[in-house]
Write an enzyme that holds these catalytic residues in place. Structure first.
Site, mmCIF file in Angstrom:
data_model
loop_
_atom_site.group_PDB
_atom_site.id
_atom_site.type_symbol
_atom_site.label_atom_id
_atom_site.label_comp_id
_atom_site.label_asym_id
_atom_site.label_seq_id
_atom_site.Cartn_x
_atom_site.Cartn_y
_atom_site.Cartn_z
ATOM 1 N N THR A 226 0.794 -1.241 0.059
ATOM 2 C CA THR A 226 0.044 -0.029 -0.212
ATOM 3 C C THR A 226 0.990 1.392 -0.330
ATOM 4 O OG1 THR A 226 -1.439 1.323 1.540
ATOM 5 C CG2 THR A 226 -0.176 -0.394 2.610
ATOM 6 N N ASP A 227 0.302 2.377 -0.437
ATOM 7 C CA ASP A 227 1.328 3.770 -0.320
ATOM 8 C C ASP A 227 1.016 4.006 0.908
ATOM 9 O OD1 ASP A 227 -1.677 4.439 -0.165
ATOM 10 O OD2 ASP A 227 -1.800 5.978 -1.574
ATOM 11 N N GLU A 228 0.240 3.544 1.868
ATOM 12 C CA GLU A 228 0.388 4.122 3.047
ATOM 13 C C GLU A 228 1.650 3.750 3.911
ATOM 14 O OE1 GLU A 228 -3.265 3.468 5.527
ATOM 15 O OE2 GLU A 228 -4.436 3.351 3.548
ATOM 16 N N TYR B 230 -1.383 -0.522 11.133
ATOM 17 C CA TYR B 230 -1.654 -0.914 9.966
ATOM 18 C C TYR B 230 -0.530 -0.754 8.934
ATOM 19 C CZ TYR B 230 -3.221 -1.605 4.851
ATOM 20 O OH TYR B 230 -3.354 -1.986 3.740
ATOM 21 N N LYS C 32 2.558 -3.097 7.290
ATOM 22 C CA LYS C 32 2.648 -3.505 5.823
ATOM 23 C C LYS C 32 4.165 -2.975 5.538
ATOM 24 C CE LYS C 32 0.071 -4.655 2.902
ATOM 25 N NZ LYS C 32 -0.321 -5.918 2.766
HETATM 26 P P1 NAD Z 1 -9.452 -7.176 2.868
HETATM 27 O O1 NAD Z 1 -9.789 -6.821 4.569
HETATM 28 O O2 NAD Z 1 -11.066 -6.917 2.129
HETATM 29 O O3 NAD Z 1 -9.324 -8.715 2.876
HETATM 30 C C1 NAD Z 1 -8.458 -9.096 3.383
HETATM 31 C C2 NAD Z 1 -8.499 -10.760 3.328
HETATM 32 O O4 NAD Z 1 -7.447 -11.465 4.013
HETATM 33 C C3 NAD Z 1 -9.890 -11.266 3.733
HETATM 34 O O5 NAD Z 1 -10.463 -12.274 2.986
HETATM 35 C C4 NAD Z 1 -9.541 -12.156 5.247
HETATM 36 O O6 NAD Z 1 -9.963 -13.056 5.413
HETATM 37 C C5 NAD Z 1 -7.931 -12.729 4.643
HETATM 38 N N1 NAD Z 1 -6.887 -12.732 5.869
HETATM 39 C C6 NAD Z 1 -7.099 -12.006 6.853
HETATM 40 N N2 NAD Z 1 -5.964 -12.522 7.816
HETATM 41 C C7 NAD Z 1 -5.593 -13.715 7.265
HETATM 42 C C8 NAD Z 1 -4.725 -14.684 7.677
HETATM 43 N N3 NAD Z 1 -3.955 -14.591 8.854
HETATM 44 N N4 NAD Z 1 -4.583 -15.770 7.035
HETATM 45 C C9 NAD Z 1 -5.138 -15.878 5.696
HETATM 46 N N5 NAD Z 1 -6.163 -14.983 5.248
HETATM 47 C C10 NAD Z 1 -6.454 -13.855 6.267
HETATM 48 O O7 NAD Z 1 -8.584 -6.206 2.151
HETATM 49 P P2 NAD Z 1 -8.333 -5.781 0.764
HETATM 50 O O8 NAD Z 1 -8.850 -4.223 0.843
HETATM 51 O O9 NAD Z 1 -8.927 -6.715 -0.149
HETATM 52 O O10 NAD Z 1 -6.873 -5.602 0.668
HETATM 53 C C11 NAD Z 1 -6.065 -6.611 0.124
HETATM 54 C C12 NAD Z 1 -4.568 -6.386 0.184
HETATM 55 O O11 NAD Z 1 -4.147 -5.180 -0.606
HETATM 56 C C13 NAD Z 1 -4.210 -6.200 1.458
HETATM 57 O O12 NAD Z 1 -2.793 -6.662 1.523
HETATM 58 C C14 NAD Z 1 -4.064 -4.636 1.753
HETATM 59 O O13 NAD Z 1 -3.031 -4.155 2.635
HETATM 60 C C15 NAD Z 1 -3.710 -4.291 0.242
HETATM 61 N N6 NAD Z 1 -4.107 -2.930 -0.152
HETATM 62 C C16 NAD Z 1 -5.465 -2.442 0.092
HETATM 63 C C17 NAD Z 1 -5.900 -1.352 -0.514
HETATM 64 C C18 NAD Z 1 -7.287 -0.681 -0.437
HETATM 65 O O14 NAD Z 1 -7.540 0.273 -0.672
HETATM 66 N N7 NAD Z 1 -8.167 -1.645 0.045
HETATM 67 C C19 NAD Z 1 -5.077 -0.385 -1.062
HETATM 68 C C20 NAD Z 1 -3.483 -0.694 -1.299
HETATM 69 C C21 NAD Z 1 -3.049 -1.996 -0.745
HETATM 70 P P1 TYD Z 2 -10.517 4.409 4.829
HETATM 71 O O1 TYD Z 2 -11.241 3.904 3.714
HETATM 72 O O2 TYD Z 2 -10.480 3.851 6.069
HETATM 73 O O3 TYD Z 2 -8.908 4.089 3.992
HETATM 74 P P2 TYD Z 2 -7.487 4.492 4.574
HETATM 75 O O4 TYD Z 2 -7.444 5.042 6.017
HETATM 76 O O5 TYD Z 2 -6.560 3.220 4.372
HETATM 77 O O6 TYD Z 2 -7.038 5.394 3.479
HETATM 78 O O7 TYD Z 2 -10.441 5.727 4.640
HETATM 79 C C1 TYD Z 2 -10.444 6.878 3.754
HETATM 80 C C2 TYD Z 2 -10.411 8.249 4.223
HETATM 81 O O8 TYD Z 2 -11.851 8.455 4.803
HETATM 82 C C3 TYD Z 2 -9.504 8.475 5.402
HETATM 83 O O9 TYD Z 2 -8.863 9.763 5.295
HETATM 84 C C4 TYD Z 2 -10.409 8.393 6.341
HETATM 85 C C5 TYD Z 2 -11.647 8.910 6.046
HETATM 86 N N1 TYD Z 2 -13.097 8.095 6.828
HETATM 87 C C6 TYD Z 2 -13.849 9.214 7.384
HETATM 88 O O10 TYD Z 2 -13.766 10.321 7.278
HETATM 89 N N2 TYD Z 2 -14.997 8.444 8.024
HETATM 90 C C7 TYD Z 2 -15.113 7.349 8.009
HETATM 91 O O11 TYD Z 2 -16.064 6.657 8.533
HETATM 92 C C8 TYD Z 2 -14.164 6.284 7.443
HETATM 93 C C9 TYD Z 2 -14.327 4.650 7.599
HETATM 94 C C10 TYD Z 2 -13.123 6.770 6.843
#
Ligand code: NAD
Ligand code: TYD
Length: 337
Positions: free
Chosen positions: A126-128, A151, A155
């Site tokens: 992630t970019d975070e 988090y 990562k």
């Molecule tokens: P999500 O929370 O929707 O899904 C995570 C999945 O991992 C779930 O199905 C969960 O059951 C599984 N999981 C959790 N712990 C586990 C374990 N110990 N063993 C096996 N499975 C396990 O997350 P997402 O949004 O789909 O993100 C997927 C990946 O992409 C993550 O690594 C996250 O850091 C990365 N990512 C997410 C975003 C975003 O915007 N959502 C952006 C950049 C990177």
């Molecule tokens: P989020 O979807 O949790 O992603 P991330 O924190 O990983 O970027 O949040 C996106 C943005 O929205 C973040 O700046 C926090 C804000 N946010 C709110 O303002 N209210 C909310 O209830 C949530 C969940 C997020």
């Protein structure tokens, strides 16, 4: 046939990846290892469950015996690690599971992959991990890591371990760092689905701080196309940023969702800010564009419209989620605000 262990494939991005890639490639055999935490949902994979090139295993990536067994049984030669605890607010409420899954779990996968001499290990990040930007500038792959939440620090740890396995053992590892995703099957604790569903239910939309925190949004399929490209063509030992050049303050997205749904702005409620809330994320994706020829294919206006329509048409999917355990989290997260 490429025999690939995909972890976390029942979550938001992983399930979109599996559904997408099984339509694109008939030379992939995918073993989806997922613990089915609150965020994992096999309903997301309905369209793939009967595909002969796919199988599901319920289990934890921290379980080294299970992971070893799966590598042997399925002769795994490739790994794409999506599995993670992924929500910043939950990591603030309790960090332990984040370090367990995201750090220890990734280490188990790396060690097992090393023993089995995998041909590619793709770490989805992630970019975070770069921390927070001021008003100017973009994250490049050379930006120092400076994660601020439990988090993002977990990562960042996983990224560094993965790259260390390349440097130390020559393991063919690549890392992708993507910006905020949106699209179908996103768990409704994240900003966009939470706001859509609250608006549909005429519930308050909780905006943290002044609503001016900026995120750089990408449609999940564009992310997964980039994942595929890095998996197929990315160089070992390299990091690739992924982003669609679409920065928006949170409040603008929230107002747009209300406008599309025809709901009033009186639903907006400013609440106490997230502790340590990163102000701005923005990705420079020129490396993956120039070196691998990737570019995003969805524009935000079209894809957010499609996403909102998806949540309208798949009410049962999210109603089942918010009727269960998620309610407990929701009441803790937003109780004191
Ligand atoms: P999500 O929370 O929707 O899904 C995570 C999945 O991992 C779930 O199905 C969960 O059951 C599984 N999981 C959790 N712990 C586990 C374990 N110990 N063993 C096996 N499975 C396990 O997350 P997402 O949004 O789909 O993100 C997927 C990946 O992409 C993550 O690594 C996250 O850091 C990365 N990512 C997410 C975003 C975003 O915007 N959502 C952006 C950049 C990177
Ligand atoms: P989020 O979807 O949790 O992603 P991330 O924190 O990983 O970027 O949040 C996106 C943005 O929205 C973040 O700046 C926090 C804000 N946010 C709110 O303002 N209210 C909310 O209830 C949530 C969940 C997020």
């Amino acid at each position: 046939m490429k025999r690939i262990l995909v972890t976390g494939g029942a979550g938001f991005i992983g399930s979109n990846y599996i559904n997408h890639i099984l339509k694109e490639r008939d030379d992939y055999f995918i073993v989806n290892l997922d613990k089915l935490t609150y965020a994992g949902n096999l309903e997301n994979l309905k369209e793939s469950e009967n595909n002969p090139n796919y199988c599901f295993v319920k289990g934890d990536i921290t379980n080294s015996e299970l992971v070893e067994y799966l590598f042997k049984k399925y002769e795994i030669k490739y790994v794409i690690n999506f599995a993670a605890e992924s929500h910043v607010d939950r990591s603030i409420l309790g960090s332990e599971i984040f370090y367990r899954t995201n750090v220890i779990g990734t280490n188990v996968l790396l060690e097992t992959a090393r023993r089995h001499e995998v041909q590619k290990f793709l770490q989805i990040s992630t970019d975070e991990v770069y921390g927070s930007l001021g008003d100017e500038g973009l994250f490049t792959e050379l930006t120092n890591l400076s994660p601020n939440s439990p988090y993002s620090s977990s990562k960042a740890g996983a990224d560094m371990m993965a790259l260390a396995f390349y440097h130390t053992y020559g393991m063919p590892v690549s890392v992708t760092r993507c910006s905020n995703n949106y699209g179908p099957f996103q768990f409704p604790e994240k900003l966009i689905p939470l706001m859509i569903i609250n608006a549909l239910n005429n519930k308050n939309l909780p905006v943290y701080g002044d609503g001016m925190n900026v995120r750089d949004w990408i449609y999940v399929i564009d992310h997964n196309k980039a994942v595929d490209l890095v998996f197929e063509k990315g160089k070992s030992g390299e990091v690739y940023n992924i982003g669609a050049n679409n920065e928006m303050p949170n409040i603008d997205i929230i107002k747009l969702i209300l406008q599309i749904l025809g709901k009033p702005e009186t639903l907006i409620h400013y609440v106490k800010d997230r502790p340590g809330h990163d102000r701005r994320y923005a990705i420079d994706a020129s490396k993956i564009e120039n070196e691998l020829g990737w570019k995003p294919s969805f524009n935000f206006e079209t894809a957010i419209d499609y996403t909102i329509k998806w949540y309208l048409e798949n009410q049962k999917w999210w109603e089942r989620i918010i009727s269960g355990d998620y309610q407990k989290y929701y009441s803790i997260q937003y109780s004191a605000k």
